[in-house]
Enzyme design. Sequence first.
Site, mmCIF file in Angstrom:
data_model
loop_
_atom_site.group_PDB
_atom_site.id
_atom_site.type_symbol
_atom_site.label_atom_id
_atom_site.label_comp_id
_atom_site.label_asym_id
_atom_site.label_seq_id
_atom_site.Cartn_x
_atom_site.Cartn_y
_atom_site.Cartn_z
ATOM 1 N N LYS A 189 33.492 47.514 29.639
ATOM 2 C CA LYS A 189 32.528 48.391 30.300
ATOM 3 C C LYS A 189 33.215 49.216 31.381
ATOM 4 O O LYS A 189 33.034 50.438 31.468
ATOM 5 C CB LYS A 189 31.408 47.542 30.927
ATOM 6 C CG LYS A 189 30.331 48.327 31.637
ATOM 7 C CD LYS A 189 29.394 47.437 32.435
ATOM 8 C CE LYS A 189 28.773 46.351 31.602
ATOM 9 N NZ LYS A 189 27.797 45.567 32.388
ATOM 10 N N GLY B 49 26.623 42.779 43.151
ATOM 11 C CA GLY B 49 25.471 41.936 42.857
ATOM 12 C C GLY B 49 25.218 41.815 41.365
ATOM 13 O O GLY B 49 25.787 42.534 40.550
ATOM 14 N N ASP B 50 24.368 40.883 41.002
ATOM 15 C CA ASP B 50 23.905 40.672 39.633
ATOM 16 C C ASP B 50 22.587 39.918 39.769
ATOM 17 O O ASP B 50 21.962 39.954 40.841
ATOM 18 C CB ASP B 50 24.964 39.888 38.826
ATOM 19 C CG ASP B 50 24.701 39.902 37.318
ATOM 20 O OD1 ASP B 50 25.042 40.901 36.674
ATOM 21 O OD2 ASP B 50 24.142 38.920 36.790
ATOM 22 N N LYS C 190 33.965 38.609 36.975
ATOM 23 C CA LYS C 190 32.576 38.187 37.165
ATOM 24 C C LYS C 190 32.582 36.854 37.918
ATOM 25 O O LYS C 190 33.561 36.099 37.853
ATOM 26 C CB LYS C 190 31.871 38.019 35.810
ATOM 27 C CG LYS C 190 30.375 38.239 35.868
ATOM 28 C CD LYS C 190 30.007 39.714 35.950
ATOM 29 C CE LYS C 190 28.495 39.917 35.981
ATOM 30 N NZ LYS C 190 28.140 41.338 35.981
#
Length: 466
Positions: A127, A178-179, A139
Amino acid sequence: MSLSTMIPGAIATPRTYVNEVLALVKAKNPAEKEFHQAVQEVLESLIPALERHPEYISHKILERVTEPERLLMFRVPWFDDKGEIQVNRGFRIEMNSAIGPYKGGLRFHPSVNLGILKFLAFEQVFKNSLTTLPMGGGKGGSDFDPKGKSDNEVMRFCQSFMTELQRHIGPDTDVPAGDIGVGGREIGFLFGQYKRLRNEFTGVLTGKGLNWGGSLIRPEATGYGCVYFAEEMLKTVKQTLEGKVCLVSGSGNVSQYTIEKLLDLGAKPIACSDSNGIIHDPAGIDREKLAYILDLKNTKRGRISDYAEKFKTAKYIPVDPKLDHNPLWDIKADCAFPSATQNEINAKDAKNLIKNGCKVVSEGANMPSTLEATNLFLEAGVLYGPAKAANAGGVATSGLEMAQNSARLAWTREEVDHRLHNIMIAIHKNCFETAEKYGKPGNLVVGANIGGFLKIADSMLDQGLV
């Protein structure tokens, strides 16, 4: 012994090589089904590229790109409001830095484990490559659940989490964002602790507040970008979003701003959801109703069922875990924007969408469709935007935030939105043209995977065996 190692110096065929790497990944990472799924989806679509570039096979690029460069796991002890000690797990997967510093979100949710974070980090690599910006993939997160916790409990957890994480990150090393479960509140607490420990005011996190280094449009970027990508897909068949009836799953950040941008472009969103249930509003979610959702979710931290009590045009459908499908995807609509979580669209959901005339699927969440669902969309000729392309607007704008931090500048809302729009146009163009070049016209899954992979693979070859 594998076919490629039976004869010294022999190079396996692309299909054999992919099968060997898939088997190796599954053997080395048992029980990590989400990671297996993400790797299989990418690797099988890379076969046309491997046929043209045997050097990727001889240099074992796939073995290297599926193995994290660094995997961090640590305990996170903290006090709750009763003074009792709680202990959670913290993680950071630094997957690939071939084209830039690691970049990717932090997820705070009870479901977080190594397999889920590896799949997210692996997807993030491709991505970020597609965004055209110099960012590697990573991540992280924790099995901590911010739901139902007080602000003080969230702050104490974030401070403990960052006390360990700060050793491993930095503006030129690894830049988290953030997620799920990590919004502006959590980013603020994390940034404050990093600054306190390091005595540095740097762009070490993205999604920051506007007063302290954040970027305009960053909260909206994933949702806006997902809609921009759908708009580009529709242009290829000479259509627009004007008047299109749309389904949006979730009701968090991505969903909220997907709905907002759909309204900007004249579409009619009629559904959203949370983990408890679904709202179906045939009259459409207009700006007044969207404002209510933003207040409900971002300030009151309430449940979406309250929407049906406030607006009588809506029907509330509670989640039934016994069902083998999601009723949201059985509502008749032109476009679907899955924006909640991974694997929320299974094969039956995909069949329901196709049966009801859905022509566009643009993925706002990470890997929201199962492999079977993805294949059904492609076979049916649905305009299908895979997550690593369609939801890249969030990390793209994080990259723009990093650029503003480095230059000590703040761009206007219009400038950031303009840059975001152009990035999404460029991503779609890359995916569309790459799919055609490698003999899969219209297949944006192949286009996204190969388009993102080539840049990473060539960079890894340039940098030697590292």
